[in-house]
Motif scaffolding. Structure first.
Motif, PDB file in Angstrom:
ATOM      1  N   ALA A 118      11.418 -12.912  12.126  1.00  0.00           N
ATOM      2  CA  ALA A 118      11.558 -13.008  11.232  1.00  0.00           C
ATOM      3  C   ALA A 118      11.549 -12.136  10.102  1.00  0.00           C
ATOM      4  O   ALA A 118      13.332 -12.662   8.940  1.00  0.00           O
ATOM      5  N   PHE A 119      11.768 -11.257   9.779  1.00  0.00           N
ATOM      6  CA  PHE A 119      12.049  -9.873   9.298  1.00  0.00           C
ATOM      7  C   PHE A 119      11.730  -8.780   9.535  1.00  0.00           C
ATOM      8  O   PHE A 119      11.067  -8.668  10.732  1.00  0.00           O
ATOM      9  N   HIS A 120      12.042  -7.562   9.335  1.00  0.00           N
ATOM     10  CA  HIS A 120      11.902  -6.001   9.738  1.00  0.00           C
ATOM     11  C   HIS A 120      11.845  -5.508   8.435  1.00  0.00           C
ATOM     12  O   HIS A 120      11.905  -6.108   7.364  1.00  0.00           O
ATOM     13  N   SER A 121      10.510  -4.246   8.586  1.00  0.00           N
ATOM     14  CA  SER A 121      10.149  -3.643   7.651  1.00  0.00           C
ATOM     15  C   SER A 121       9.998  -2.716   7.789  1.00  0.00           C
ATOM     16  O   SER A 121      10.067  -2.126   9.010  1.00  0.00           O
ATOM     17  N   ILE A 122       9.957  -1.440   6.628  1.00  0.00           N
ATOM     18  CA  ILE A 122       9.156  -0.292   6.592  1.00  0.00           C
ATOM     19  C   ILE A 122       8.178  -0.692   6.011  1.00  0.00           C
ATOM     20  O   ILE A 122       7.596  -1.612   4.944  1.00  0.00           O
ATOM     21  N   TYR A 123       7.412   0.471   6.063  1.00  0.00           N
ATOM     22  CA  TYR A 123       5.711   0.587   5.083  1.00  0.00           C
ATOM     23  C   TYR A 123       6.210   2.495   5.229  1.00  0.00           C
ATOM     24  O   TYR A 123       5.874   2.781   5.438  1.00  0.00           O
ATOM     25  N   PHE A 124       5.080   1.810   3.920  1.00  0.00           N
ATOM     26  CA  PHE A 124       4.488   3.636   3.443  1.00  0.00           C
ATOM     27  C   PHE A 124       3.492   3.240   2.193  1.00  0.00           C
ATOM     28  O   PHE A 124       3.411   2.295   1.596  1.00  0.00           O
ATOM     29  N   PHE A 125       3.124   4.098   1.558  1.00  0.00           N
ATOM     30  CA  PHE A 125       2.036   4.625   0.636  1.00  0.00           C
ATOM     31  C   PHE A 125       3.046   5.232  -0.699  1.00  0.00           C
ATOM     32  O   PHE A 125       3.919   6.215  -0.491  1.00  0.00           O
ATOM     33  N   ASP A 126       1.883   4.445  -2.291  1.00  0.00           N
ATOM     34  CA  ASP A 126       2.735   4.664  -3.606  1.00  0.00           C
ATOM     35  C   ASP A 126       1.540   5.855  -3.917  1.00  0.00           C
ATOM     36  O   ASP A 126       1.137   6.192  -3.185  1.00  0.00           O
ATOM     37  N   PRO A 127       1.852   6.795  -4.908  1.00  0.00           N
ATOM     38  CA  PRO A 127       0.378   8.246  -5.540  1.00  0.00           C
ATOM     39  C   PRO A 127      -0.620   7.068  -5.181  1.00  0.00           C
ATOM     40  O   PRO A 127      -1.485   8.245  -5.332  1.00  0.00           O
ATOM     41  N   ASN A 128      -0.505   6.118  -5.717  1.00  0.00           N
ATOM     42  CA  ASN A 128      -2.323   5.480  -5.704  1.00  0.00           C
ATOM     43  C   ASN A 128      -2.631   5.163  -4.648  1.00  0.00           C
ATOM     44  O   ASN A 128      -4.006   4.669  -4.481  1.00  0.00           O
ATOM     45  N   GLY A 129      -2.127   5.332  -3.574  1.00  0.00           N
ATOM     46  CA  GLY A 129      -2.363   4.896  -2.279  1.00  0.00           C
ATOM     47  C   GLY A 129      -2.731   3.374  -1.858  1.00  0.00           C
ATOM     48  O   GLY A 129      -2.937   2.800  -1.039  1.00  0.00           O
ATOM     49  N   HIS A 130      -0.988   2.857  -2.864  1.00  0.00           N
ATOM     50  CA  HIS A 130      -1.681   1.097  -2.419  1.00  0.00           C
ATOM     51  C   HIS A 130      -0.288   1.697  -1.184  1.00  0.00           C
ATOM     52  O   HIS A 130       0.548   1.831  -1.724  1.00  0.00           O
ATOM     53  N   ARG A 131      -0.470   0.755   0.070  1.00  0.00           N
ATOM     54  CA  ARG A 131       0.504   0.434   1.124  1.00  0.00           C
ATOM     55  C   ARG A 131       2.106  -0.617   0.197  1.00  0.00           C
ATOM     56  O   ARG A 131       1.099  -1.720  -0.260  1.00  0.00           O
ATOM     57  N   LEU A 132       2.282  -0.280   0.612  1.00  0.00           N
ATOM     58  CA  LEU A 132       3.869  -0.811   0.366  1.00  0.00           C
ATOM     59  C   LEU A 132       4.793  -1.030   1.630  1.00  0.00           C
ATOM     60  O   LEU A 132       4.960  -0.260   2.636  1.00  0.00           O
ATOM     61  N   GLU A 133       5.561  -2.509   1.021  1.00  0.00           N
ATOM     62  CA  GLU A 133       6.264  -2.925   2.121  1.00  0.00           C
ATOM     63  C   GLU A 133       7.729  -3.221   1.823  1.00  0.00           C
ATOM     64  O   GLU A 133       7.640  -3.684   0.242  1.00  0.00           O
ATOM     65  N   LEU A 134       8.711  -2.653   2.330  1.00  0.00           N
ATOM     66  CA  LEU A 134      10.258  -3.169   2.331  1.00  0.00           C
ATOM     67  C   LEU A 134      10.669  -4.061   3.477  1.00  0.00           C
ATOM     68  O   LEU A 134      10.482  -3.508   4.364  1.00  0.00           O
ATOM     69  N   ALA A 135      10.991  -5.558   3.499  1.00  0.00           N
ATOM     70  CA  ALA A 135      11.236  -6.220   3.964  1.00  0.00           C
ATOM     71  C   ALA A 135      12.710  -6.832   3.794  1.00  0.00           C
ATOM     72  O   ALA A 135      13.364  -6.778   3.346  1.00  0.00           O
ATOM     73  N   CYS A 136      13.737  -6.939   4.954  1.00  0.00           N
ATOM     74  CA  CYS A 136      14.791  -7.487   4.783  1.00  0.00           C
ATOM     75  C   CYS A 136      14.469  -8.887   6.284  1.00  0.00           C
ATOM     76  O   CYS A 136      13.980  -8.675   7.375  1.00  0.00           O
TER      77      CYS A 136
END
Length: 179
Positions: A118-136
């Motif tokens: 249903a969507f496509h994502s990329i994943y990465f970490f911020d400098p605090n170690g929180h995992r982030l996702e961008l989804a379209c």
């Protein structure tokens, strides 16, 4: 009685200024405001903090607390790093790919593009170690979400009984992944 929307979501950060600058540069978020006190208003505990707020678009607010007198922040050792994350929606795949290129050009390790049906994502970490996702959204998002809506209760009931992945939603990953 019904919740209107999320007012803000708050996480801990290692360094408030570094966090503001990173979110401004990497995700183009505006720094909205800062609140700092020596005492926690809700508990009255003596615990100085810096509370920062970032504009995540369309009324969504991402906030952080820097807590210099507390032990170093960590993560739940019993929860895999991929589980707890913050996901942000972007307009389309072109924007998702632009963000991936921007992040990588600035030294951020990026995983994906991952096709979730249903969507496509990329994943990465911020400098605090929180995992982030961008989804379209996927071009077939509306159909995929409609099909998932039709089976959600059956899936939940089967999971609750068996603790095994129900197959009613397998159609999401039946097509070839686009990476």
């Amino acid at each position: 009685m019904k919740i209107d929307r999320i007012h803000h979501v708050a996480y801990r950060c290692k360094d408030a200024k570094e966090t503001v600058l990173w979110y401004q540069k990497m995700l183009k978020m505006d720094f909205m405001l800062a609140i700092s006190e020596d005492y926690v208003p809700s508990t009255k505990a003596a615990d100085p903090y810096m509370h920062i707020f970032m504009d995540a678009g369309q009324g969504n607010v991402l906030a952080f607390f820097e807590l210099p007198t507390q032990p170093e922040m960590g993560r739940d050792p019993n929860t895999p790093a991929w589980v707890q994350h913050i996901a942000f929606k972007v307009k389309d795949r072109e924007t998702l790919l632009e963000y991936r290129a921007h992040l990588e050009a600035n030294g951020v390790d990026v995983l994906g593009v991952t096709d979730h049906g249903a969507f496509h994502s990329i994943y990465f970490f911020d400098p605090n170690g929180h995992r982030l996702e961008l989804a379209c959204p996927d071009p077939d998002e509306e159909n995929m979400l409609k099909r998932l809506d039709e089976v959600k209760w059956d899936m939940l009931e089967e999971w609750s009984r068996t603790k095994r992945a129900p197959k009613q939603g397998a159609f999401l990953h039946e097509r070839e992944f686009r990476n």
